[in-house]
Design an enzyme around this catalytic site. Structure first.
Site, PDB file in Angstrom:
ATOM      1  N   ASP A  14       0.822  -1.206   0.000  1.00  0.00           N
ATOM      2  CA  ASP A  14       0.000   0.000   0.000  1.00  0.00           C
ATOM      3  C   ASP A  14       0.859   1.260   0.000  1.00  0.00           C
ATOM      4  OD1 ASP A  14      -2.681   1.335   0.524  1.00  0.00           O
ATOM      5  OD2 ASP A  14      -1.574   2.008   2.281  1.00  0.00           O
ATOM      6  N   GLU A  30      13.223 -15.721  -1.602  1.00  0.00           N
ATOM      7  CA  GLU A  30      13.431 -16.924  -0.779  1.00  0.00           C
ATOM      8  C   GLU A  30      12.217 -17.844  -0.838  1.00  0.00           C
ATOM      9  OE1 GLU A  30      14.743 -16.455   3.262  1.00  0.00           O
ATOM     10  OE2 GLU A  30      15.663 -14.505   2.795  1.00  0.00           O
TER      11      GLU A  30
END
Length: 517
Positions: A191, A245
């Site tokens: 956001d 990851e």
């Protein structure tokens, strides 16, 4: 990727308290899956005092009780994965709620969190340190009597901005992201990305030369120093390292000054995967305007990153009203869906957009949005795009058995999911057809985009992939248009269109996808 945005307060109320919840989303996952989308983005469901309806986070690792429990979220996540749907969590990291323990401790200088937020001494005369103003109106600095300092807030005074320059703040925010990634979410929508960093010298913003369109003082400034700082770029590289990851996806919301350029800076192989701005959520709807947005994004965002196109969301008036321009409501909704799914990059579809829902009319008495309350009636707030999803034509649109937090618009009840499912020519069925076409044709899902010269009022571009080409034409005007037809062997989809002797005639709301020879 095609992402379906769910605004949880307004999607489906499973426990009949008038507010949508996580169990309600899970109950409707089969419907979302039937659209053909790839993932859902859920607006914030974290613990919050709800002064900005979840965008004021009090705990990044707790589900707010109005939405359910963490077990409810885990069940939703498991069900979504079983259907092949990703779940994207909305991360609000530019600010928190004033009730977040970090701010409570920062206020009293405890637990080494004194400078986790942007605090500043007053000027000698007691005034704020600079001229920064809030997006929601008024000064962006709030006095704290205990510290005898001001703290900065981009939005409501109850939403203090984090000091993201602080390495410990960055570490903690990344740790909270890891918490959700470990749980198995597919990624994050970030956001207000342009608001995450501010100028530490606290320099005042310059005035805007033309402020004639300003709703309030925020529009009187060029926001050079209170947002979009260069420190954002190395931070995004840390975020991307974490995402990689887990093989997770990232989507940035980018607003503010020169947003289309910022989208390019914030995305890339070592930054975020995709970004969208409010450029396609403005009142401007001309072919020339849309063409310029496409051209600018193509110049700004480079592979392997991609732009994300969104025509509606929880903050802006619904596109079915905003770009109607006096045309037929159903035909306009279909044309805009066709255009959306023809774009290059990722796509965000806001709940109800697949139904062609117009902007709802919410009276001042029922208004919930503090932004709207501050500036009514010049600005009616964001509630008109946040009203409950209409599932049936029953009371409250089948959203809840009790009075919902916002009223269900009567026009929306007529456009409910159940009735549109029963009509083969409905906007809902058309949305599914467009999504299916996009997935069936690699030109649309993977291809490049090339803008084509066309008469005024016509948006024209081609999508190309591995020697195949689709020509996409859209009449964005309110009168019929004609243009030479390209060599084509088939029309894959079209509306209000005729071809004759190498001439294409596009009626009002007309469009076509032509398979080039």
């Amino acid at each position: 990727m095609i992402i379906y945005q769910v605004y949880p307060r307004s999607f489906f109320d499973a426990n009949n308290d008038g507010i949508g919840d996580l169990v309600g989303i899970e109950k409707k996952l089969s419907y979302i899956k039937s659209l053909g989308v790839d993932a859902i983005w859920i607006s914030p469901f974290f613990k919050s005092p709800m002064k900005d309806f979840g965008y004021d986070v009090a705990d990044y690792r707790e589900v707010d009780p109005i939405f359910g429990s963490m077990d409810d979220f885990k069940s939703l996540l498991q069900s979504a994965k079983s259907l092949g749907l990703g779940v994207i969590v909305d991360m609000v990291i530019s600010h928190t709620s004033e009730e977040h323990p970090w701010f409570v401790q920062s206020r009293v200088k405890e637990n080494n969190r004194s400078d986790w937020y942007l605090w500043a001494d007053p000027n000698p005369d007691g005034t704020p340190p600079n001229n920064w103003v809030s997006v929601f109106g008024g000064p962006a600095w709030q006095w704290d009597a205990g510290r005898r300092q001001y703290y900065f807030h981009s939005f409501l005074p109850s939403q203090p901005d984090l000091n993201m320059h602080h390495p410990d703040v960055q570490k903690q925010v990344l740790a909270d992201m890891r918490f959700w990634l470990e749980m198995g979410v597919s990624g994050f929508r970030f956001d207000a990305c342009n608001h995450i960093f501010q100028d530490l010298q606290l320099r005042s913003n310059p005035p805007r030369e033309d402020n004639s369109g300003a709703l309030h003082p925020y529009g009187y400034q060029v926001h050079v120093y209170d947002q979009a700082q260069p420190e954002m770029l190395p931070f995004l590289e840390k975020v991307r390292g974490l995402l990689d990851e887990y093989g997770a996806f990232s989507l940035a919301e980018v607003g503010g000054h020169d947003a289309l350029k910022l989208m390019g800076e914030y995305t890339g192989a070592t930054r975020l995967h995709s970004a969208y701005s409010f450029a396609m959520m403005r009142p401007e709807s001309s072919a020339a305007y849309v063409r310029n947005v496409i051209a600018t994004l193509e110049d700004s965002i480079k592979v392997p990153a991609s732009p994300c196109y969104a025509l509606s969301n929880h903050d802006k008036p619904r596109v079915a009203t905003r770009w109607l321009n006096g045309r037929d409501r159903v035909l306009t909704a279909k044309q805009l869906l066709a255009m959306l799914f023809a774009m290059r990059g990722d796509i965000c579809l806001y709940q109800g957009e697949e139904l062609g829902l117009p902007e709802a009319n919410v009276s001042y008495e029922r208004l919930q949005d503090p932004f709207g309350k501050n500036f009514w009636p010049k600005f009616k707030g964001r509630d008109g795009c946040r009203t409950p999803m209409p599932w049936t034509n029953h009371v409250h649109g089948g959203f809840s058995q009790v009075e919902p937090w916002l009223p269900v618009d009567e026009v929306h009840r007529e456009l409910n999911v159940e009735s549109q499912e029963a009509r083969p020519g409905s906007v809902l069925h058309f949305a599914r057809q467009m999504i299916a076409l996009r997935k069936a044709r690699t030109e649309l899902s993977q291809g490049t985009i090339r803008l084509i010269d066309a008469p005024e009022g016509v948006l024209a571009f081609s999508r190309q992939h591995e020697g195949r080409e689709l020509v996409c034409l859209f009449n964005m005007d309110v009168t019929p248009k004609q243009m030479p037809a390209p060599d084509f062997k088939d029309m894959l989809s079209g509306q209000s269109v005729t071809t004759h002797k190498r001439q294409v005639t596009l009626g009002v709301c007309g469009f076509c996808f032509l398979e080039a020879v």
